[in-house]
Design an enzyme around this catalytic site. Structure first.
Site, PDB file in Angstrom:
ATOM      1  N   LYS B 163       0.839  -1.205   0.000  1.00  0.00           N
ATOM      2  CA  LYS B 163       0.000   0.000   0.000  1.00  0.00           C
ATOM      3  C   LYS B 163       0.874   1.256   0.000  1.00  0.00           C
ATOM      4  O   LYS B 163       0.557   2.249  -0.674  1.00  0.00           O
ATOM      5  CB  LYS B 163      -0.905   0.002   1.242  1.00  0.00           C
ATOM      6  CG  LYS B 163      -1.648   1.300   1.497  1.00  0.00           C
ATOM      7  CD  LYS B 163      -2.884   1.423   0.650  1.00  0.00           C
ATOM      8  CE  LYS B 163      -3.544   2.781   0.820  1.00  0.00           C
ATOM      9  NZ  LYS B 163      -3.729   3.197   2.205  1.00  0.00           N
ATOM     10  N   GLU B 170       1.171   6.870  -6.579  1.00  0.00           N
ATOM     11  CA  GLU B 170       0.068   7.846  -6.651  1.00  0.00           C
ATOM     12  C   GLU B 170       0.599   9.281  -6.539  1.00  0.00           C
ATOM     13  O   GLU B 170       0.178  10.154  -7.300  1.00  0.00           O
ATOM     14  CB  GLU B 170      -0.891   7.524  -5.499  1.00  0.00           C
ATOM     15  CG  GLU B 170      -2.021   8.467  -5.285  1.00  0.00           C
ATOM     16  CD  GLU B 170      -2.663   8.208  -3.923  1.00  0.00           C
ATOM     17  OE1 GLU B 170      -2.801   7.034  -3.511  1.00  0.00           O
ATOM     18  OE2 GLU B 170      -2.995   9.187  -3.238  1.00  0.00           O
TER      19      GLU B 170
END
Lengths: 304, 304, 304, 304
Positions: B163, B170
């Site tokens: 993650k 991102e």
């Protein structure tokens, strides 16, 4: 509708095929392709019914410039030329001017989609006067996956400008994905990196076509071991950084992506040897002689 | 299946709702939320049938650590705790160890999807032993948009690690999009930037969920004029850069994204004042006094 | 020897004074300076004995271009013009060509030293034909702190090219020092930052003139509190990055320095508002409305 | 005065020699050096008169930690240990605490100067209590080129902290110089790059010790052709970036320098192969197979 196309390489050939699939009449010319329908620009122009559309898919720079000069001689007022190749946006005004002197219209059109475009459709960004864009709209519609994917971005130059920025973003996104991939590969936590990336296609913030492509590449070669680390760049990445400089816009991610490619092609770049030289001078640091294996750095000398 | 959840903030509350929508029995506890079903961890554990699952959605660091210590006292061998919050991956071994001493299982689970997750589903990346992940699989399935979106990435820590890297990517992708947006806004070629971005959702190389979100934001505020330029960061971006440093992985795009956010919050940062001070010293360059309007730089003094 | 100088701003005026201090005869012209000796280019040329030397210290671009065109009309074969201002190296060939048509020589000369140059001497980097550089050598000697500080770097353009790269390095060095300064200021370990920097002038690896200047600035304003964080840039930094792009040379430190200055001037840059907009869309993250104080980010939504 | 020194590598050995040259009594111990005066830490402590000073010059991490634990057993209240190696600043509190339990003082001391230090003197940055720094001041004076070069930067940790930031700046400055060197080498304007750099030592804004070292290296090897492009890094550069992240300070130049070194050591890094893979997927771009020569990119496919 009817169009001529000049340049039948990977992009031009696929676009011609897509147009034909959708019912348009395409007459193709290329100096070298066996798929050409005519043997000269003159013949191409002669076979098109006025008012004509000629779509160029040539390498940017001199090949495109020369074709436009010749077409200015051959075409008639009311005809339209579309520059669908990768011209620098700043060349479009010159191209348009050359043609406008003869009453010929000009549309610059950035086309994106790679080898997937023939089947899935291309993104289409164009610049030019409304009347000229309207003239070629059926061709744009046949290229795009759906009408919303066609963008008349602004006046002459806006198509290539927009495509250039698109490619700059693409550089930055690819670099971000590539860095993440290397982190996962380098980490002791993640035994199966392709599996992780594949799962990211569903519900994550980073889901994207570029991620899909990376997943696809990993399906074919799970460690990408068949590729070398030399990465080329095309003009748009450079032009985007030049534009950032001209407009005083900070663009560190795009620029990092471009520089990573530059560096990838110079494993013994002068700057690296200069770093090694300075380290050797001040610290007596162990440095790597040409072709030497990675030496042990040994006792530190208080600097770096 | 039945699960307890601790932490009913924006993420926890939406996840609980999604589970209930899909037929799971959820007992929620939060120190502060009016939506809680029980008033203490003790009561929560008491209401769950063994073998229990308790899912944590608390702020990382001390709140999560304290909850795990307390659960180690309250739960029984065979129970499983899922840490679904944003713990640093390096904390997971400690959390797992605290629970393993009591025979309690531990799964770390990175959950991505923001406020859209309740409806569209969350990306789910988890780490832990197979038997523990299997125990909580129905909960993961209920969160994910489809089963392919669940990733059992590796041992304890792998969920949060994965993650974290996702979030680093991102950051880089967002920065690339943001730079491109500013270039389009700054250019004289593109009169309608939202229109261009909207068209990019179809057929381009940069099509992505983040692009969709930017287009959506521009639909609501076409010049983003209601927002200031201060951009916060959360821990994962920092941790990704720390990992790049630890693993000696060059990560310039991700780091550029993080530093752009840092800089956005310090318009008169010490480094900028130091630059102004050096320029003033060597060149007599006009510099900007505090609160001054942008002065004319005037005659150059040969340096920069 | 005798020279004319055109442009009597901060740099030109100081250089004229240094020449006079060293026994050269200087006739100065400026459109606006009260210190001018003559009232026109015509009068300047008329007062100089052939073969003449005219040294230009005008703003780059049109002012320099126009002066050179006028001098091409006024001067005689065998005269030499020195462009000592900040012309882009790529303009030098045009300037030299304009003059060469009339048999007039051209030397491009990058001059560095800021307001300290009059007293301490200037670094002098020039380009041009040997015979032309030899003609003006006594003027170069009078500018430089010692003869080793004069560099005839190559053909026409090499002087400004070399100066440009020098300034690019300067940008990078300044940025490195500025980052270090901010780290020391931000740290809880270092109560007296100016003291630390002052000590670094002795024996460290980072000792340098730029460090000296920063120390001097801190002696005058120990927290640099009188300065704002807006930092201008001059052309050379931008040109260096453009050259890096043209030559496919990775130049991340220089570029970081340039982009930090760009960003310093746009506290609410479009790219930052785009980041804030994306965060708001995907996460419901608290964002900063225009003019709002720094809000608490609150409960995380699983992304960044 | 009298001091013990533990660690007689390149740095420790030179420092011992410099102390002896200046009249201090030095007793040296090293596990491996033939120059050692004693054969064990016990013997070293036994030969020193109380109150003792023991100066450590060992590799950071475990070797230093173990020596300090052993010295805590061997030394007496009132003695002082100086950690002159490259410990991370965050380890100093632990080291000081280990010794403080036994009433032993601790000074952390960053020493800079490389192999030039023995002759020219070292920069000395230390942290610790006033009384402990005062105790060892004569040793600091003997190391430094002059008293102004000694910096008592703050409490325990401040010496290594300051040295770390110094090294971070050094990374950035070196990178800037290296980039400039490569630009000059790549340009068609500058036939003799070493000559240009040599001239820059006089009067320029970039004059600095690092420039001096680069000039010296070029005197020995005018094209740096004997060096490879692999550049190591030592801990301080990484720690500086970690601190920038911790303190939310944008540090792009320092980080660029660190990442350039990382990348230099991975010519076929996973991120580069990932970039090549994505290009191949979307565009049918020619990519470089392992060991292939640089292929012609051929017809562009509209992306990059």
């Amino acid at each position: 509708m009817q169009t001529g196309i000049v340049g039948l390489g990977r992009m031009g050939g696929n676009m011609a095929a897509r147009w034909r699939d959708r019912g348009h009449e395409v007459i193709g010319y290329s100096r070298t392709s066996p798929d050409r329908d005519v043997n000269s620009l003159e013949e191409l122009v002669g076979k098109l019914a006025a008012p004509r559309v000629v779509w160029l898919m040539l390498p940017a720079g001199d090949p495109t410039r020369q074709a436009i000069r010749r077409l200015a001689e051959l075409l008639s007022p009311g005809d339209v030329v579309v520059e669908g190749g990768n011209s620098r946006f700043s060349d479009d005004a010159e191209h348009a001017g050359t043609l406008a002197e003869r009453g010929i219209g000009y549309v610059d059109c950035g086309v994106s989609g790679g080898i997937w475009g023939r089947e899935n459709g291309y993104a289409v960004m164009c610049g030019g006067a409304d009347e000229h864009v309207r003239r070629v709209w059926p061709l744009l519609e046949a290229l795009a996956p759906e009408e919303d994917g066609i963008c008349h971005a602004g006046p002459v130059g806006a198509g290539h400008y927009t495509k250039m920025v698109h490619n700059g973003i693409e550089y930055g996104m690819m670099q971000a994905l590539a860095e993440g991939y290397e982190l996962l590969e380098a980490s002791e936590y993640v035994p199966d990196v392709p599996k992780v990336l594949a799962s990211w296609r569903h519900g994550t913030v980073v889901r994207s076509w570029l991620l899909d492509l990376l997943v696809r590449a990993l399906e074919q070669d799970s460690a990408l071991s068949g590729l070398s680390g030399r990465v080329d760049d095309s003009g748009e990445g450079r032009w985007t950084v030049e534009e950032a400089v001209r407009l005083a816009v900070s663009a560190p991610a795009m620029t990092a992506a471009l520089f990573a490619r530059f560096a990838s092609r110079e494993p013994d770049a002068a700057q690296l040897r200069a770093l090694a030289a300075m380290r050797q001078q001040f610290g007596g640091h162990a440095v790597h002689a040409v072709h030497a294996v990675h030496a042990v750095t040994g006792v530190s000398a208080g600097s770096a």
